[in-house]
Design a protein around this motif. Structure first.
Motif, PDB file in Angstrom:
ATOM      1  N   THR A   8       0.766  -1.089  -0.225  1.00  0.00           N
ATOM      2  CA  THR A   8       0.111   0.025  -0.028  1.00  0.00           C
ATOM      3  C   THR A   8       0.775   1.478   0.017  1.00  0.00           C
ATOM      4  O   THR A   8       0.670   2.153  -0.684  1.00  0.00           O
ATOM      5  CB  THR A   8      -1.093   0.064   1.142  1.00  0.00           C
ATOM      6  OG1 THR A   8      -1.590  -1.262   1.270  1.00  0.00           O
ATOM      7  CG2 THR A   8      -2.024   1.155   1.106  1.00  0.00           C
TER       8      THR A   8
ATOM      9  N   LYS B  54      -6.039   3.643   0.249  1.00  0.00           N
ATOM     10  CA  LYS B  54      -7.013   2.840   0.364  1.00  0.00           C
ATOM     11  C   LYS B  54      -6.811   1.970   1.783  1.00  0.00           C
ATOM     12  O   LYS B  54      -5.592   1.763   1.982  1.00  0.00           O
ATOM     13  CB  LYS B  54      -7.233   1.928  -0.750  1.00  0.00           C
ATOM     14  CG  LYS B  54      -7.529   2.529  -1.854  1.00  0.00           C
ATOM     15  CD  LYS B  54      -7.964   1.567  -2.858  1.00  0.00           C
ATOM     16  CE  LYS B  54      -8.169   2.316  -4.213  1.00  0.00           C
ATOM     17  NZ  LYS B  54      -8.587   1.422  -5.278  1.00  0.00           N
TER      18      LYS B  54
ATOM     19  N   ASP C  32       0.671  -3.895   6.244  1.00  0.00           N
ATOM     20  CA  ASP C  32       0.205  -4.525   5.139  1.00  0.00           C
ATOM     21  C   ASP C  32       1.428  -5.410   4.688  1.00  0.00           C
ATOM     22  O   ASP C  32       0.955  -6.584   3.995  1.00  0.00           O
ATOM     23  CB  ASP C  32      -0.124  -3.629   3.966  1.00  0.00           C
ATOM     24  CG  ASP C  32      -1.616  -2.906   4.230  1.00  0.00           C
ATOM     25  OD1 ASP C  32      -2.227  -3.365   5.401  1.00  0.00           O
ATOM     26  OD2 ASP C  32      -1.845  -1.849   3.429  1.00  0.00           O
TER      27      ASP C  32
ATOM     28  N   TYR D 222      -8.259  -4.071   0.537  1.00  0.00           N
ATOM     29  CA  TYR D 222      -6.931  -3.510   0.402  1.00  0.00           C
ATOM     30  C   TYR D 222      -5.824  -4.724   0.137  1.00  0.00           C
ATOM     31  O   TYR D 222      -6.361  -5.840   0.132  1.00  0.00           O
ATOM     32  CB  TYR D 222      -6.582  -2.827   1.542  1.00  0.00           C
ATOM     33  CG  TYR D 222      -6.588  -3.344   2.899  1.00  0.00           C
ATOM     34  CD1 TYR D 222      -5.606  -4.464   3.258  1.00  0.00           C
ATOM     35  CD2 TYR D 222      -7.635  -3.266   3.507  1.00  0.00           C
ATOM     36  CE1 TYR D 222      -5.743  -4.852   4.606  1.00  0.00           C
ATOM     37  CE2 TYR D 222      -7.924  -3.970   4.725  1.00  0.00           C
ATOM     38  CZ  TYR D 222      -7.020  -4.847   5.171  1.00  0.00           C
ATOM     39  OH  TYR D 222      -7.250  -5.594   6.291  1.00  0.00           O
TER      40      TYR D 222
END
Length: 220
Positions: free
Chosen positions: A39, A220, A173, A144
């Motif tokens: 991300t 996001k 992430d 995501y």
């Protein structure tokens, strides 16, 4: 003389305006590590909305107005226990029963679904790394991308916990390369700075090249 005074007055007003915006509304932040890949990348420059969760008095960090509650899936910047600023994604909120075992996530006994998007094999110093990108569906409204190393065991101990009041469980992430709540526990609501909202610029720190495709990109 009058023109100089007016000029100095305008400069002071500009400085005061910038300080107010930075203290209460928007704060810039640079991504220092790879814990939020794919991300956010090291060298991304982002803006953090400090107003969306409420208004705090700077320095003493006391909230004087509540606006919105942080939601699962929000990417937040917060003050870590070591007094440094960290950025992670909220995975669980107060009252949630969270389980993370064998790289699989469950919240309130519901398995969080992942969809495999791509796989890449790299050789780093004679060691093979299988990097897989998944789309994670945390809630019906929030999805995501995350990254895992398929051939590397989870470095964190498997956990099963209930999140206490005014606290959040956060993760990067880049699931197998992120020091987060799996290692050092919860984030308290009082330590939140704000929500990451947009990438306004990005530099490849290895090659010192501007990443044009990441300029003005919504997070996001």
């Amino acid at each position: 003389m009058i023109k100089k005074l007016i000029k100095h007055k305008n400069i002071i007003l500009i400085i005061i305006t910038i300080l107010i915006i930075r203290s209460f509304i928007i704060e810039p932040f640079r991504i220092p590590s790879g814990s939020m890949i794919p991300t956010l990348l090291p060298g991304d420059f982002i803006l953090v909305n400090k107003f969306c969760y409420g208004i705090k008095i700077p320095i003493i960090n006391k909230k004087i107005l509540n606006i919105n509650k942080p939601q699962k899936g929000d990417i937040i910047v917060f003050i870590h226990k070591n007094k440094k600023k960290y950025i992670k994604r909220i995975i669980g909120i107060e009252g949630d029963k969270l389980e993370y075992k064998n790289k699989k996530l469950k919240i309130n006994n519901i398995k969080i679904k992942n969809k495999k998007l791509s796989k890449n094999i790299d050789i780093d110093k004679m060691f093979i790394i299988e990097t897989v990108i998944y789309k994670e569906f945390l809630t019906p409204q929030k999805e995501y991308n995350i990254q895992k190393y398929e051939n590397i065991e989870n470095y964190n101990t498997d956990i099963e916990i209930e999140i206490p009041k005014n606290s959040f469980f956060v993760m990067g992430d880049n699931r197998d390369n992120s020091e987060d709540s799996r290692a050092w526990g919860f984030v308290n609501e009082k330590d939140l700075i704000g929500k990451a909202i947009i990438i306004w610029g990005s530099i490849d720190l290895d090659n010192y090249i501007i990443r044009k495709d990441r300029i003005i990109k919504k997070i996001k």
